[in-house]
Design an enzyme around this catalytic site. Structure first.
Site, PDB file in Angstrom:
ATOM      1  N   GLU A  76       0.810  -1.206   0.000  1.00  0.00           N
ATOM      2  CA  GLU A  76       0.000   0.000   0.000  1.00  0.00           C
ATOM      3  C   GLU A  76       0.855   1.273   0.000  1.00  0.00           C
ATOM      4  O   GLU A  76       0.588   2.210  -0.727  1.00  0.00           O
ATOM      5  CB  GLU A  76      -0.922  -0.017   1.232  1.00  0.00           C
ATOM      6  N   ASP A  77       1.875   1.297   0.814  1.00  0.00           N
ATOM      7  CA  ASP A  77       2.598   2.564   1.042  1.00  0.00           C
ATOM      8  C   ASP A  77       4.003   2.660   0.446  1.00  0.00           C
ATOM      9  O   ASP A  77       4.651   3.686   0.586  1.00  0.00           O
ATOM     10  CB  ASP A  77       2.716   2.820   2.558  1.00  0.00           C
TER      11      ASP A  77
END
Ligand code: MN
Length: 717
Positions: A76-77
């Site tokens: 996700e990041d």
């Protein structure tokens, strides 16, 4: 700040050296990719995945789960991909982290929506592996512990979401320790004043309470010792939120909440009967409060929690709540589903998919004798075998469908009219074809147009019984409407040819006789039977005039083919005729001949040549002069409708399973229906078959399905 050595220290107590090495590798990987990222608290981002992994290690989770905790935000990041994770850490970890990423992308709408049970089921269903949920819960716990760094409005929002979704989810999985922590953390932000007030009150009475707790504990412990029962007694303040809820629900003040402390007897013995023994000791000691005894051993809670609960009048005339359980029951009560990743004799077993499912099966089997385990079981089943999809209406309601459902199924689930008038659909705001297969989390909107009608083709694209029956209903009604109009026209013509006016004859005795003679009940039936081509108008007029049956009975089941008449010869050539394409050919419905069958043609009036099988009883009774020799002239692109009947166990998704087998032969299904009775399902299919060998292949393949009892070809006599 938690260090990797702390995690490894705890993990080495139950994991293998290889596992520890992998955990360390994941730590280094996570540190590298999250480098430079900072949390709202100002700490390096890495502290977050570390804490999450720490929580999972405390729960004694397997290596893959701890590693997924360390890596849970990488896809996700950071620039990390699932492929990279699979290369570095294996399939299991890549699968778990991908699942976590998907889960983190669901957005939760209104409060009502979040509180709906469907929502929690959806989350369960979406996490194909329960470990995904455990990491997610650990993630949420750490985020809640550090919520103070968020701006105020965001805090409340996240706290509510936690209270609405994650705490009930932890409860559902039986992880009580997580549920209590999540509830208390949320409570602190949702109702800060009430939280502070309650904390202060509890702190004030702390000393007195500690003294009292010790006293009750020692009385119970002495009683156990006297009776040579081994175990320990715990007394601890209930979690704040449960006290608050009690005050709120029962409209009482803090001083009126007697049972602030929950006492618990945890027995060394694994025998249920010892629990009941202890219960009788406690009841002999103090008088039980009527109606407060609960036997969760004989009848466990839906999340599999087991214990005996009782409330007694204690040494000072106060109410005392006591729980009695074995060590195993206690482990389940604290860790729930997570208790099932246990490690035998200090050695980790390889946590293969099989093993995991076996563990969960054990839980299910354990519950089979129990009265109300349905809810929990179905949830677990959802988690293991996600057969359903959950989608949203534009208003945010959640609806569930069998896998493979389309917007048409969705439309019929709203209202028959929405289904019938459905001309298109939007999924997540983009237009999709009506055959689109709904996916978990889709937001579905149906576009309707007044006056629009369902089409027969829709039957290929729906899986819910509701949609199938509604579409069939409409088609039947439509056919009836059309046949009425056609029947009336045909009868009017035929009567006119005999110098009669049909409309004047409707109520005559002769007409009633004709209706009876055709074994029908009313005039409408007669008209529609004529329209459907099942009774000839000539026969009616004959009856009407003579009061007698015509000599030649027409096949009752024969029906005009409406669709296929467009391509005239239909793969049949007539002997001695040069240009067969000029001749209209229809296949008799009574025997449904298909290529390979011995066939004969019957020259009908107005319907071209009707092809019957050679041994069809109807054609044998027909006028020999009108019978012609015909042969198959098989062309690849021709198909023939064949009726098959499949009898099988009534399990979920039969239609889809059988249909997919049929479709795997590239065979079109023009009609499918399931009727169930007494756990037996009868499926009727009309499939478009090109030739006899193909039909045999399809039937053989369906017979291979283990839930199928028989396959019948509704064809010859
Ligand atoms: Mn996170």
């Amino acid at each position: 700040m938690l260090r990797i050595s702390d995690i490894l220290d705890k993990a080495q107590a139950y994991l293998l050296p290889d596992d520890l090495e992998m955990i360390e590798k994941a730590y280094i990987y996570s540190a590298t990719v999250h480098q430079g990222q900072v949390r709202l608290s100002g700490e390096p981002y890495l502290t977050h995945p570390m804490e999450v992994a720490g929580i999972l290690t405390d729960m004694k989770m397997d290596a893959a789960t701890i590693i997924s905790g360390l890596l849970h935000d990488t896809i996700e990041d950071t620039l990390t991909t699932a492929e990279q994770l699979e290369r570095e850490f294996g399939k299991d970890v890549a699968f778990l982290v991908s699942g976590l990423t998907k889960l983190s992308r669901i957005s939760f709408g209104s409060q009502e929506e979040r509180q709906s049970e469907n929502f929690r089921k959806m989350i369960l269903a979406m996490s194909a592996d329960i470990r995904i949920l455990l990491v997610r819960l650990a993630d949420r716990i750490h985020n809640m512990r550090t919520l103070q760094y968020h701006p105020k409005d965001k805090r409340t929002y996240i706290a509510r979401e936690t209270m609405d979704i994650y705490a009930p989810l932890a409860n559902r999985l039986g992880i009580n320790s997580m549920r209590m922590e999540l509830e208390d953390l949320s409570f602190q932000y949702i109702a800060p004043d009430a939280y502070d007030e309650l904390t202060a009150k509890i702190a004030k009475s702390k000393e007195a309470r500690a003294k009292y707790t010790e006293e009750v504990k020692s009385i119970i412990a002495r009683e156990l010792e006297k009776n040579s029962i081994k175990g320990k007694v715990e007394g601890r303040a209930k979690h704040l939120y449960s006290i608050y809820k009690k005050m709120h629900e029962q409209h009482i003040n803090f001083d009126e909440v007697y049972d602030l402390i929950a006492f618990r007897v945890i027995l060394d013995s694994d025998l249920e009967k010892t629990c009941y023994e202890v219960l009788s000791l406690v009841h002999a000691l103090w008088k039980p409060v009527p109606g407060r005894f609960k036997d969760y051993i004989a009848m466990p809670k839906a999340n599999n929690y087991q214990s005996l609960h009782t409330t007694v009048i204690g040494p000072y005339g106060e109410r005392v709540e006591i729980q009695i359980r074995t060590r195993n029951m206690h482990e389940w009560a604290e860790k729930g589903i997570a208790a099932h990743w246990r490690y035998k004799e200090g050695r980790a077993y390889k946590d293969s998919e099989d093993n995991q499912i076996k563990k969960l099966r054990e839980v299910l089997e354990m519950q089979q004798d129990i009265k109300n385990p349905k809810e929990f079981m179905s949830d677990l089943k959802l988690a293991l075998f996600p057969e359903e999809v959950y989608v949203f209406t534009p208003h945010g309601d959640v609806k569930s469908f069998p896998k493979g459902a389309t917007p048409i199924d969705f439309a019929y689930s709203i209202h028959t009219d929405v289904g019938n008038q459905c001309i298109g659909a939007k999924v997540n705001r983009s237009i999709v074809p009506l055959r689109y297969k709904l996916q978990n989390g889709d937001r579905v909107e149906i576009i309707t147009q007044a006056g629009h009608h369902p089409s027969k083709d829709w039957l290929k694209n729906v899986v819910t019984t509701r949609a199938i029956s509604k579409i069939r209903n409409w088609i039947n009604l439509d056919e009836k409407r059309n046949s009425m109009a056609l029947g009336k026209e045909l009868l009017e013509k035929e009567f006119k040819r005999n110098h009669l006016k049909f409309s004047n004859c409707l109520k005559s005795d002769e007409m009633s006789k004709a209706i009876n003679g055709c074994s029908l009940n009313q005039l409408d039936d007669l008209i529609s039977q004529v329209g459907l081509g099942r009774i000839s108008p000539k026969r009616i007029v004959h009856y009407f005039l003579t009061g007698q049956e015509e000599e030649l009975k027409e096949p009752v089941k024969e029906k005009i083919k409406t669709k296929k008449t467009a391509s005239p010869s239909m793969g049949v050539s007539l002997l001695g005729i040069d240009d067969p394409d000029d001749i209209m050919v229809n296949f008799a419905k009574c025997c449904n001949p298909i290529p390979g069958d011995d066939i004969a043609g019957y020259i009908s009036r107005g319907r071209g040549v009707i092809i019957h099988t050679g041994n069809c009883p109807y054609i044998k009774r027909m006028d020999k002069e009108r019978i012609v020799n015909v042969q198959w002239n098989t062309r690849e692109d021709h198909t023939y409708p064949v009726n098959i009947k499949v009898i099988c166990d009534d399990i979920k998704g039969i239609l889809t399973e059988v249909s997919s087998i049929i479709s795997s032969f590239d065979v079109n299904i023009s009609y499918a229906q399931v009727e169930t009775e007494n756990l037996i399902a009868t499926c009727t299919f009309v499939i478009d078959i090109s030739n006899l060998p193909q039909l045999h292949q399809v039937i053989a393949a369906i017979r291979q399905l283990k839930f199928v009892k028989s396959v019948e070809w509704l064809h010859h006599f």
